[in-house]
Design a protein around this motif. Sequence first.
Motif, PDB file in Angstrom:
ATOM      1  N   TYR A  58       0.806  -1.219   0.000  1.00 32.12           N
ATOM      2  CA  TYR A  58       0.000   0.000   0.000  1.00 32.12           C
ATOM      3  C   TYR A  58       0.843   1.275   0.000  1.00 32.12           C
ATOM      4  CZ  TYR A  58      -3.538  -3.401   1.366  1.00 32.12           C
ATOM      5  OH  TYR A  58      -4.367  -4.497   1.397  1.00 32.12           O
ATOM      6  N   PHE A  59       2.081   1.187   0.458  1.00 30.69           N
ATOM      7  CA  PHE A  59       2.933   2.379   0.577  1.00 30.69           C
ATOM      8  C   PHE A  59       4.332   2.070   0.049  1.00 30.69           C
ATOM      9  CE2 PHE A  59      -0.155   2.368   4.024  1.00 30.69           C
ATOM     10  CZ  PHE A  59      -0.823   3.547   3.768  1.00 30.69           C
ATOM     11  N   GLU A  60       4.845   2.974  -0.773  1.00 35.37           N
ATOM     12  CA  GLU A  60       6.165   2.756  -1.361  1.00 35.37           C
ATOM     13  C   GLU A  60       7.264   2.767  -0.305  1.00 35.37           C
ATOM     14  OE1 GLU A  60       6.447   5.865  -4.228  1.00 35.37           O
ATOM     15  OE2 GLU A  60       5.607   4.643  -5.832  1.00 35.37           O
ATOM     16  N   ASP A  61       7.110   3.659   0.684  1.00 34.76           N
ATOM     17  CA  ASP A  61       8.133   3.818   1.701  1.00 34.76           C
ATOM     18  C   ASP A  61       7.519   4.544   2.896  1.00 34.76           C
ATOM     19  OD1 ASP A  61       7.878   6.463   0.814  1.00 34.76           O
ATOM     20  OD2 ASP A  61       9.642   6.316  -0.467  1.00 34.76           O
ATOM     21  N   LYS A  62       8.349   4.820   3.906  1.00 34.84           N
ATOM     22  CA  LYS A  62       7.849   5.475   5.103  1.00 34.84           C
ATOM     23  C   LYS A  62       7.350   6.883   4.801  1.00 34.84           C
ATOM     24  CE  LYS A  62       8.983   6.423   9.945  1.00 34.84           C
ATOM     25  NZ  LYS A  62      10.014   6.364  11.017  1.00 34.84           N
ATOM     26  N   LYS A  63       7.980   7.570   3.844  1.00 37.24           N
ATOM     27  CA  LYS A  63       7.553   8.927   3.511  1.00 37.24           C
ATOM     28  C   LYS A  63       6.134   8.953   2.959  1.00 37.24           C
ATOM     29  CE  LYS A  63      11.759  11.630   2.855  1.00 37.24           C
ATOM     30  NZ  LYS A  63      12.456  12.578   1.958  1.00 37.24           N
ATOM     31  N   SER A  64       5.814   7.982   2.120  1.00 38.64           N
ATOM     32  CA  SER A  64       4.455   7.948   1.576  1.00 38.64           C
ATOM     33  C   SER A  64       3.448   7.592   2.665  1.00 38.64           C
ATOM     34  CB  SER A  64       4.360   6.957   0.418  1.00 38.64           C
ATOM     35  OG  SER A  64       4.614   5.633   0.849  1.00 38.64           O
ATOM     36  N   LEU A  65       3.864   6.775   3.629  1.00 41.52           N
ATOM     37  CA  LEU A  65       2.994   6.481   4.773  1.00 41.52           C
ATOM     38  C   LEU A  65       2.786   7.737   5.611  1.00 41.52           C
ATOM     39  CD1 LEU A  65       1.405   4.613   6.634  1.00 41.52           C
ATOM     40  CD2 LEU A  65       3.585   3.885   7.645  1.00 41.52           C
ATOM     41  N   ILE A  66       3.836   8.513   5.803  1.00 43.08           N
ATOM     42  CA  ILE A  66       3.726   9.763   6.569  1.00 43.08           C
ATOM     43  C   ILE A  66       2.731  10.709   5.903  1.00 43.08           C
ATOM     44  CG2 ILE A  66       4.983  11.863   7.217  1.00 43.08           C
ATOM     45  CD1 ILE A  66       7.424  10.040   7.722  1.00 43.08           C
ATOM     46  N   GLN A  67       2.777  10.783   4.564  1.00 42.62           N
ATOM     47  CA  GLN A  67       1.816  11.616   3.845  1.00 42.62           C
ATOM     48  C   GLN A  67       0.381  11.189   4.178  1.00 42.62           C
ATOM     49  OE1 GLN A  67       2.366  13.998   0.824  1.00 42.62           O
ATOM     50  NE2 GLN A  67       4.163  14.358   2.080  1.00 42.62           N
ATOM     51  N   ALA A  68       0.157   9.890   4.194  1.00 46.73           N
ATOM     52  CA  ALA A  68      -1.175   9.376   4.504  1.00 46.73           C
ATOM     53  C   ALA A  68      -1.551   9.676   5.953  1.00 46.73           C
ATOM     54  CB  ALA A  68      -1.224   7.870   4.241  1.00 46.73           C
ATOM     55  N   VAL A  69      -0.581   9.609   6.847  1.00 45.91           N
ATOM     56  CA  VAL A  69      -0.833   9.919   8.259  1.00 45.91           C
ATOM     57  C   VAL A  69      -1.232  11.380   8.422  1.00 45.91           C
ATOM     58  CG1 VAL A  69       0.290  10.196  10.520  1.00 45.91           C
ATOM     59  CG2 VAL A  69       0.574   8.074   9.227  1.00 45.91           C
ATOM     60  N   ILE A  70      -0.561  12.272   7.700  1.00 40.96           N
ATOM     61  CA  ILE A  70      -0.911  13.693   7.772  1.00 40.96           C
ATOM     62  C   ILE A  70      -2.349  13.899   7.310  1.00 40.96           C
ATOM     63  CG2 ILE A  70      -0.422  15.982   6.824  1.00 40.96           C
ATOM     64  CD1 ILE A  70       2.541  15.083   6.658  1.00 40.96           C
TER      65      ILE A  70
END
Length: 208
Positions: A58-70
């Motif tokens: 679902y997420f390429e990396d931690k940065k893309s997960l952070i975007q979703a968290v924001i």
Amino acid sequence: MSSSSPERRRLTAKGRATRHRIVAAAAAVMYEQGVARTSTEQILEAAQVTSPSQMYHYFEDKKSLIQAVIEYQTEYVLTFQRPLLRRLDSFEALEAWRDAVVQAQRARECQGGCPIGSLAGELSDADPQARAKLAEGYAQWEGAIRDGLASMQKRGELNAEADTGHLALALLTALQGGLLMTQTRRDTTALEAVLNAMIDRIRCHAAD
């Protein structure tokens, strides 16, 4: 991010539920202990996901997960704020919004601070993409406040000279500072003081 990235693929209902569970778990852990100290393993455990490959589906990396968290935390804040702000049609309603904000902090025992502000403090200087996403979140919040004040102006509570955009930005800025002080002091005194000061400032624009 390309259109073929994990976040943009068409997901099944089960896939959407899994993705949401991962984001919600990541948001909770990052809120509690910070982004930098949150590991993939902790997120997987909190989300009850067994394999890292499932998360990276679902997420390429931690940065893309952070975007979703924001995005998740922004929606969380606005879900609480919007119903109150939409009913801003009087100074009594504005004071009721203030009371709800203060009571929410008391219910959390003044811990944790603002979900968006906590991320902003940690990420704004370190991650330009996260900073841009956080700015978008703040803009949505500011817009909701501005719409509320505009409704007061439309109903004749505020005079025509009142700059609802400027007042909304000032009120949001005051709120953020008050939330930070509440987190630091472990009481709501500063939050109440700054919100009262801003309401008094807005009251200066009350229609005759």
